[in-house]
Design an enzyme around this catalytic site. Structure first.
Site, PDB file in Angstrom:
ATOM      1  CG  ASP A   1      -2.018  -1.082   1.089  1.00  0.00           C
ATOM      2  OD1 ASP A   1      -2.276  -1.543  -0.035  1.00  0.00           O
ATOM      3  OD2 ASP A   1      -2.568  -1.488   2.118  1.00  0.00           O
ATOM      4  CD  GLU A   2       4.492   2.436   3.154  1.00  0.00           C
ATOM      5  OE1 GLU A   2       5.680   2.673   2.854  1.00  0.00           O
ATOM      6  OE2 GLU A   2       4.035   2.523   4.304  1.00  0.00           O
TER       7      GLU A   2
END
Lengths: 288, 288, 288, 288
Positions: C232-233
């Site tokens: 999620d980065e």
């Protein structure tokens, strides 16, 4: 709601049960209260009932100072209710706490001066002297109370003394760049409104625009919340956002963010002043 | 609201008077109805009272088929009320009318197929054959009824016959590019939902994206409304917008607009299906 | 940009220096390339120059297959440039990976079927069988590769074999609910697009709607990003948000979120397909 | 862009032809100008090329006062270009024209006072005296020139004389509630910025909030544009909107609209001050 006749507002919450709305409206009706606004909400996970009801005081059969007791006797006590009673037409005393950024301060003072909000602003408190000129322009007393590690609690005692002396009902942290101590916060539960310069819970703490830039987000935001002892985790009242792009430097994020901050803060203040806000378990119910 | 137990919903409006909320809630309470949602609104210019109240049918002392009469007797008639009674758990029949653009049709059928909406779609009607393949993909009967100047009213009679035959409660114009005649519209008052590809009242009529381009607007929109005999002037249910710029050609306005159109239309349908919408004097009250 | 003539696109970045734009445009001009779109950006903190330039191939004096070499010789090598060359009019092969939620899948297939995107979708891969019917409806081969702790890497080898076999250029995780291993991700750098159901970096990981509800946010969002080994980065391509309130249950947050997710994902895909996206240090430059 | 070194900006448009970008960038490069920002746009319907290019003056081989001539000789004349040359670091003189509403005035003066904009505000002109106190608070000369049917043109002569005397480059109509005559407007082409309180072209003319209420729109807006002789039809610079509902009275539409108006106006002013705006055929190209 934009009304001129005096009215009363009850903000209620209690464990959800059958018949609560009927009971409350029957109570008001029986005592000749004309309901002009009613909104309710049931949190189905928590099984909690929330209600905001506003009625005209003209013709209401119970005197203002007796409403709390009568409501308690006839209804409140029977349903384990927690409630607050407000009356329109009273100007709350509002204190502003600021540091170095002028945009929220200017925005609030402009609304105040224009009569947009029915409030009094008896004082501005700051840990820096930078904004004293603005206070002077708007003829508001300005108290410069510098804060460092050693004097923080003592200065807070000074602040609280000033707030008490001026009978302050609401404290607005208009980009006040100090963390209030737990002792201060407990004096004013759900009465301190802060503006944080990010769409919380993203980028809590300091320098959110720098973090937003580093993360490359396509949207930045601002969040207004009641201050609790958990930093940047108090109940959110209002949030808004604006699109940004790779073209935005940190400086231009700040520029765009300033407009968000002042508008979001002022909307939160508006809701609070309208007695639209109920807090339960760190979340707000906003009846608008 | 996302509930599973059967409930009833009353949508009411009447001239504003004292005590209406108390009367209605007392009626429900007396007959053992547990209110699970109540929202009211007073139009202070028109002096009209609006209300949406939903209560559980389990334990309610009045049989479904008698609620209308009993409500009328005990309350409705005394306050000149106009109301509609709905029950949850019933799947309305929904007809789609389309022409050549597939995006709204796909979006609706996808939601239908996924069970997002509690409806039946017994038929799709179109004046062109372009989208019959999509209907086939989703196994929905497709009726191709071409329209020209000469056959319009006759074809509408065909359409109405089909709608009646399939017991249709709601008609969705999913970019249907024909203007319905007054006769058709009167058969389905506040039961025909259209999507218009502009933020009405800007750019009514045909080719709004071309007009938006010419005018150089910085925002485009879409508007969903009930169809009335006044073209593009029916009561608005939902609108939304998206930012555009000089970089957007007419084609890219159309591309961005398609996404708006399908989302705005589906939100309007959702509100209608939830019985959230009250129409009064060409405006909607949306209780959400 | 909505064009039909064949064109070439260069996406360039390099350390910022004087005269780069002039050099590149002079190169194209000298070889008879008509520039139809040029956008540049300088990241002033990183001192990096970014550029997207598109020119018509008709009349361009260098053959397609020689452009890279000639550009390298005449310019690229002299400025430490990193660049990618794309040609319009080529249909990339796109694979969809899904699990149980159908909304993004339906949305993508609808656009594909309507010809909105110039792509081929040779296959859909899923760890569950739930959506195989949809694949069948749209006549796309569906590969069911269940995943558990023990078989994960082996199944990924299967997936990669399928992707290679079908010559896939882009992988879309359309609510695929498995975390890809680092090995898989490294095979497709900046070629895997995910949709996350929150306004990242708020609420990373699983169950963001539950977290949003708990936190009482007034806005929810969705974020589309390239997948990197940091969960999620990865670099954000597109984000959007929608207002919510205390009235929204977790279920209604999910309902509103689904519409966000599918629109945000499709915008990100669009930008990728237009060759609008440059990635540098975990951030994107989106030339639109 | 947030820079401190002196730079020059060219805003260009001309009939679209091959090689223009290369020519312009080569010109700047040959004379040792370091381009720090370049954006171009082609209107494919009108076949017009637009460009904004900014370069550092430090090291540029042509003196400021000769740039126009040299550019004309070497390029402009050969491509039928229309262009404007600007230099950063010069504070334009800005006049404010107001009537009775203070919100835009306060907002502009707050930004001015905070140093957000690099401008001088030598005077405020009003047809009413209501806001003279605010001018006094901010120490800006205030000219009260009441206007009625008979004296309008004479008073405008007075206004123009004042504007000329104070060397005004930009006029901001900050809710100035008079229509300027054609004669006045022609003195300041694309130099008068107005804020209109609706999302134009919806609700032009007076009382747009009343009209929005009557129409029952779900969104209201504000629009900032250059003033032309066609009332409310000048080139749009910026627009924004906010959601509203049936709960909003006309008064609350006005309250929400005020915030929109001041923010939209200030964004338009910002773009103008950054020399981001090109006007062509009643539309703007905004290079941001």
């Amino acid at each position: 709601m934009d009304r001129t006749k005096p009215s009363a507002i009850l903000l209620i919450h209690c464990p959800d049960q059958k018949g609560i709305i009927a009971k409350v409206t029957e109570f008001l009706s029986r005592h000749k209260g004309n309901i002009i606004d009613l909104d309710e909400h049931v949190d189905e996970r928590e099984k909690i009932f929330f209600m905001r009801v506003e009625w005209e005081l003209d013709g209401f059969a119970i005197a203002r100072e007796e409403i709390n007791d009568r409501f308690n006797e006839e209804i409140g006590a029977h349903y384990q209710m927690v409630w607050k009673l407000h009356f329109t037409g009273q100007k709350p005393g509002v204190a502003l706490m600021v540091s170095k950024y002028p945009h929220c301060l200017y925005d609030i003072l402009s609304r105040y001066q224009s009569g947009e909000w029915e409030i009094e602003i008896p004082l501005i408190i700051s840990n820096h002297n930078d904004l004293s000129d603005i206070a002077a322009r708007f003829d508001i007393p300005f108290y410069h109370l510098p804060i460092n590690k050693d004097n923080k609690l003592a200065q807070e005692q000074q602040q609280i003394a000033l707030l008490k002396k001026h009978d302050v009902d609401l404290i607005i942290l208009a980009r006040y760049m100090q963390i209030l101590s737990g002792g201060f916060i407990k004096e004013y539960p759900n009465k301190i409104i802060n503006i944080h310069h990010s769409f919380l819970p993203a980028f809590p703490g300091a320098k959110p625009y720098h973090s937003a830039y580093q993360r490359g987000v396509k949207i930045i935001g601002a969040s207004s919340h009641y201050v609790t002892t958990e930093l940047d985790e108090g109940p959110l009242i209002e949030q808004d956002v604006v699109r940004v792009s790779h073209k935005d430097s940190i400086q231009s994020l700040m520029r765009k963010g300033r407009d968000l901050e002042k508008i979001v803060l002022s909307r939160a203040i508006w809701h609070h002043l309208q007695h639209n806000v109920l807090v339960f378990k760190n979340r707000t119910v906003i009846f608008e």
